[in-house]
Motif scaffolding. Structure first.
Motif, PDB file in Angstrom:
ATOM      1  N   THR A   9       0.830  -1.201   0.000  1.00 37.91           N
ATOM      2  CA  THR A   9       0.000   0.000   0.000  1.00 37.91           C
ATOM      3  C   THR A   9       0.867   1.255   0.000  1.00 37.91           C
ATOM      4  N   VAL A  10       1.948   1.217   0.802  1.00 35.48           N
ATOM      5  CA  VAL A  10       2.843   2.374   0.890  1.00 35.48           C
ATOM      6  C   VAL A  10       3.786   2.427  -0.307  1.00 35.48           C
ATOM      7  N   THR A  11       4.464   1.323  -0.581  1.00 35.59           N
ATOM      8  CA  THR A  11       5.492   1.331  -1.632  1.00 35.59           C
ATOM      9  C   THR A  11       4.898   1.515  -3.028  1.00 35.59           C
ATOM     10  N   GLN A  12       3.642   1.118  -3.216  1.00 34.60           N
ATOM     11  CA  GLN A  12       2.980   1.304  -4.512  1.00 34.60           C
ATOM     12  C   GLN A  12       2.131   2.581  -4.540  1.00 34.60           C
ATOM     13  N   LYS A  13       2.371   3.470  -3.580  1.00 31.94           N
ATOM     14  CA  LYS A  13       1.771   4.808  -3.563  1.00 31.94           C
ATOM     15  C   LYS A  13       0.238   4.767  -3.607  1.00 31.94           C
ATOM     16  N   LEU A  14      -0.341   3.981  -2.696  1.00 32.02           N
ATOM     17  CA  LEU A  14      -1.792   3.907  -2.515  1.00 32.02           C
ATOM     18  C   LEU A  14      -2.515   3.419  -3.767  1.00 32.02           C
ATOM     19  N   GLN A  15      -1.899   2.501  -4.498  1.00 38.10           N
ATOM     20  CA  GLN A  15      -2.579   1.901  -5.647  1.00 38.10           C
ATOM     21  C   GLN A  15      -3.864   1.226  -5.142  1.00 38.10           C
ATOM     22  N   PRO A  16      -5.016   1.528  -5.757  1.00 41.03           N
ATOM     23  CA  PRO A  16      -6.298   1.088  -5.192  1.00 41.03           C
ATOM     24  C   PRO A  16      -6.410  -0.410  -4.917  1.00 41.03           C
ATOM     25  N   ILE A  17      -5.847  -1.260  -5.754  1.00 40.39           N
ATOM     26  CA  ILE A  17      -5.996  -2.695  -5.542  1.00 40.39           C
ATOM     27  C   ILE A  17      -5.322  -3.128  -4.242  1.00 40.39           C
ATOM     28  N   VAL A  64     -18.560  -8.970  -0.263  1.00 45.08           N
ATOM     29  CA  VAL A  64     -18.621  -8.225  -1.528  1.00 45.08           C
ATOM     30  C   VAL A  64     -18.796  -6.732  -1.257  1.00 45.08           C
ATOM     31  N   GLN A  65     -19.690  -6.394  -0.332  1.00 43.64           N
ATOM     32  CA  GLN A  65     -19.929  -4.982  -0.024  1.00 43.64           C
ATOM     33  C   GLN A  65     -18.699  -4.326   0.608  1.00 43.64           C
ATOM     34  N   LEU A  66     -17.983  -5.072   1.438  1.00 43.10           N
ATOM     35  CA  LEU A  66     -16.744  -4.543   2.015  1.00 43.10           C
ATOM     36  C   LEU A  66     -15.736  -4.222   0.919  1.00 43.10           C
ATOM     37  N   ALA A  67     -15.612  -5.122  -0.048  1.00 43.12           N
ATOM     38  CA  ALA A  67     -14.680  -4.887  -1.153  1.00 43.12           C
ATOM     39  C   ALA A  67     -15.115  -3.676  -1.976  1.00 43.12           C
ATOM     40  N   LEU A  68     -16.428  -3.554  -2.211  1.00 39.24           N
ATOM     41  CA  LEU A  68     -16.936  -2.397  -2.963  1.00 39.24           C
ATOM     42  C   LEU A  68     -16.715  -1.101  -2.185  1.00 39.24           C
ATOM     43  N   GLY A  69     -16.940  -1.151  -0.870  1.00 35.60           N
ATOM     44  CA  GLY A  69     -16.712   0.037  -0.054  1.00 35.60           C
ATOM     45  C   GLY A  69     -15.247   0.435  -0.021  1.00 35.60           C
ATOM     46  N   ALA A  70     -14.375  -0.568   0.094  1.00 37.50           N
ATOM     47  CA  ALA A  70     -12.941  -0.286   0.087  1.00 37.50           C
ATOM     48  C   ALA A  70     -12.509   0.286  -1.260  1.00 37.50           C
ATOM     49  N   TRP A  71     -13.072  -0.240  -2.341  1.00 37.82           N
ATOM     50  CA  TRP A  71     -12.746   0.258  -3.686  1.00 37.82           C
ATOM     51  C   TRP A  71     -13.242   1.698  -3.847  1.00 37.82           C
ATOM     52  N   THR A  72     -14.401   1.990  -3.275  1.00 38.70           N
ATOM     53  CA  THR A  72     -14.930   3.358  -3.320  1.00 38.70           C
ATOM     54  C   THR A  72     -14.023   4.319  -2.567  1.00 38.70           C
ATOM     55  N   SER A  73     -13.622   3.911  -1.363  1.00 34.77           N
ATOM     56  CA  SER A  73     -12.778   4.776  -0.544  1.00 34.77           C
ATOM     57  C   SER A  73     -11.390   4.945  -1.146  1.00 34.77           C
ATOM     58  N   SER A  74     -10.796   3.848  -1.614  1.00 38.15           N
ATOM     59  CA  SER A  74      -9.424   3.908  -2.131  1.00 38.15           C
ATOM     60  C   SER A  74      -9.333   4.695  -3.429  1.00 38.15           C
ATOM     61  N   GLY A  85     -13.755   2.342 -14.268  1.00 35.61           N
ATOM     62  CA  GLY A  85     -13.917   2.381 -12.823  1.00 35.61           C
ATOM     63  C   GLY A  85     -13.508   1.095 -12.144  1.00 35.61           C
ATOM     64  N   PHE A  86     -13.768  -0.044 -12.786  1.00 34.80           N
ATOM     65  CA  PHE A  86     -13.491  -1.321 -12.154  1.00 34.80           C
ATOM     66  C   PHE A  86     -12.335  -2.066 -12.809  1.00 34.80           C
ATOM     67  N   HIS A  87     -11.468  -1.327 -13.492  1.00 37.02           N
ATOM     68  CA  HIS A  87     -10.197  -1.912 -13.941  1.00 37.02           C
ATOM     69  C   HIS A  87      -9.286  -1.973 -12.717  1.00 37.02           C
ATOM     70  N   LEU A  88      -8.917  -3.187 -12.290  1.00 39.97           N
ATOM     71  CA  LEU A  88      -8.277  -3.353 -10.991  1.00 39.97           C
ATOM     72  C   LEU A  88      -6.833  -2.883 -10.953  1.00 39.97           C
ATOM     73  N   TRP A  89      -6.064  -3.119 -12.006  1.00 44.02           N
ATOM     74  CA  TRP A  89      -4.632  -2.840 -11.943  1.00 44.02           C
ATOM     75  C   TRP A  89      -4.329  -1.497 -12.618  1.00 44.02           C
ATOM     76  N   ARG A  90      -4.277  -0.465 -11.825  1.00 45.49           N
ATOM     77  CA  ARG A  90      -3.979   0.883 -12.320  1.00 45.49           C
ATOM     78  C   ARG A  90      -3.559   1.758 -11.158  1.00 45.49           C
ATOM     79  N   GLU A  91      -2.914   2.873 -11.477  1.00 48.43           N
ATOM     80  CA  GLU A  91      -2.491   3.813 -10.444  1.00 48.43           C
ATOM     81  C   GLU A  91      -3.686   4.580  -9.889  1.00 48.43           C
ATOM     82  N   LEU A  92      -3.477   5.162  -8.707  1.00 54.17           N
ATOM     83  CA  LEU A  92      -4.516   5.970  -8.099  1.00 54.17           C
ATOM     84  C   LEU A  92      -4.838   7.170  -8.988  1.00 54.17           C
TER      85      LEU A  92
END
Length: 372
Positions: A158-166, A223-233, A259-266
């Protein structure tokens, strides 16, 4: 850092050691559950105050064990960007989060060590070693040890990848999963400490329905936790600033692919362009509308579990927290994302994880053949 982790863990370990509880191992497990809940809430506070890069390296802060030692580097970064990701306050928030996580890791190591010590000692001293091995299971705390290593790896990425959403999303989901695993372990220790009362034959059929609904609720909540985390991140919480409509429509313009492409920068698309607002709208809209599924499924679970002896208290709490989650979710939008309400929304999600885990465990235990 290792010394700091030991110092942090020494406080709860000392509290367990000096407690008058006759089953100190069970108390240790539930202390770990309590601190993991706190860690999740403080992790939300860390994320919501944009402190995730308060120390832009890992595991230390500019190579130091604490922000005191890294004072010069932090102040230099802060002078260049006073409202940027690195400030003294944000550095301390981030490091306190890491200290608490490391302390929980030490507690899990202690749980694993005690379990293996009891298992080896018990097998040597017990005539019925197989029955004792079923009672004392070092495999589960060992699994928790490797699981928290995985969680730590996601924290580092999370830190080394500069808050990359995934990685931010994975870190939050794994944290919630750790809470569930520890609560399940705590339920088992409770069962060994004092068996729950038998269910009546008239409740057996209802208990079967509860087990199915509780398991389904766990999947839906995950599923909702993952969606919420994706929304926040992705910082998509305020992509819709009205409720129940969004941008004046029930179905606004949305870009699900980006929006739901998982591997991308913030804040970027997979091609490296700025993420369009319609992608953030899609992320928010899906999380918001899936909440209706959560309410229905968890509400049915609470309704079915309510009259079952041994599950009623947890069912009532699920209903109460679910109502509170609806309020904080809508209030976050209407009041423009206030920190206290947003942190409370995350705490409510963790509470639902904890409560549903206990309902699942208790329903499974009550449905065992010995309890029919």
């Amino acid at each position: 850092m290792a010394i700091t982790a030991l110092l942090v863990a020494s406080l709860p370990l000392s509290a367990v050691w000096i407690s008058k509880d006759s089953n100190k191992y069970r108390k240790l497990v539930w202390v770990a559950v309590f601190l993991t809940f706190d860690l999740i809430v403080f992790g939300a506070f860390t994320r919501l105050t944009d402190s995730g890069l308060g120390c832009p390296d890992w595991p230390g802060c500019y190579g130091a064990a604490n922000p005191f030692v890294a004072h010069e580097q932090i102040r230099a970064a802060e002078s260049l960007m006073p409202t940027g990701p690195v400030t003294m306050v944000k550095a301390w928030i981030e490091m306190i989060h890491r200290y608490l996580a490391m302390g929980i890791g030490v507690l899990i190591v202690a749980m694993m060590g005690v379990a293996w010590w009891r298992w080896f000692g018990g097998r040597r001293g017990k005539a019925n070693a197989a029955a004792f091995a079923r009672r004392v299971t070092p495999g589960y705390p060992t699994f928790l040890f490797f699981f928290i290593l995985l969680q730590g790896a996601f924290g580092a990425w999370t830190v080394t990848q500069k808050l990359q959403p995934i990685f931010v999303t994975g870190h939050l989901v794994l944290g919630m999963s750790l809470l569930a695993f520890l609560a399940w372990f705590g339920g088992r220790e409770d069962q060994l400490h004092a068996a729950m009362p038998r269910v009546s034959p008239s409740q057996a059929a209802r208990l079967g329905r509860v087990r199915v609904l509780a398991a389904l609720s766990g999947v839906v909540l995950l599923v909702q936790l993952a969606l919420g985390a994706w929304t926040s991140s992705n910082y998509a919480t305020l992509a819709c600033t009205e409720f129940p409509t969004c941008a004046g429509s029930l179905v606004p313009e949305m870009d699900f692919q980006q929006g739901f492409h998982l591997w991308r920068e913030l804040g970027k698309t997979a091609a490296g362009h700025y993420l369009p607002f319609s992608a953030l709208t899609a992320i928010h809209w899906v999380h918001r509308n899936f909440a209706a599924v959560v309410v229905v499924v968890l509400g049915l679970t609470a309704w079915q579990a309510w009259p079952v002896h041994g599950l009623g208290k947890h069912a009532r709490w699920v209903a109460a927290v679910l109502a509170l989650q609806l309020f904080t979710g809508v209030a976050t939008i209407y009041f423009n994302y206030p920190l206290a309400i947003a942190v409370g929304h995350n705490a409510g999600a963790a509470a639902l994880v904890l409560l549903l885990t206990m309902i699942n465990y208790r329903a499974k235990y009550l449905a065992a053949p010995a309890y029919q």
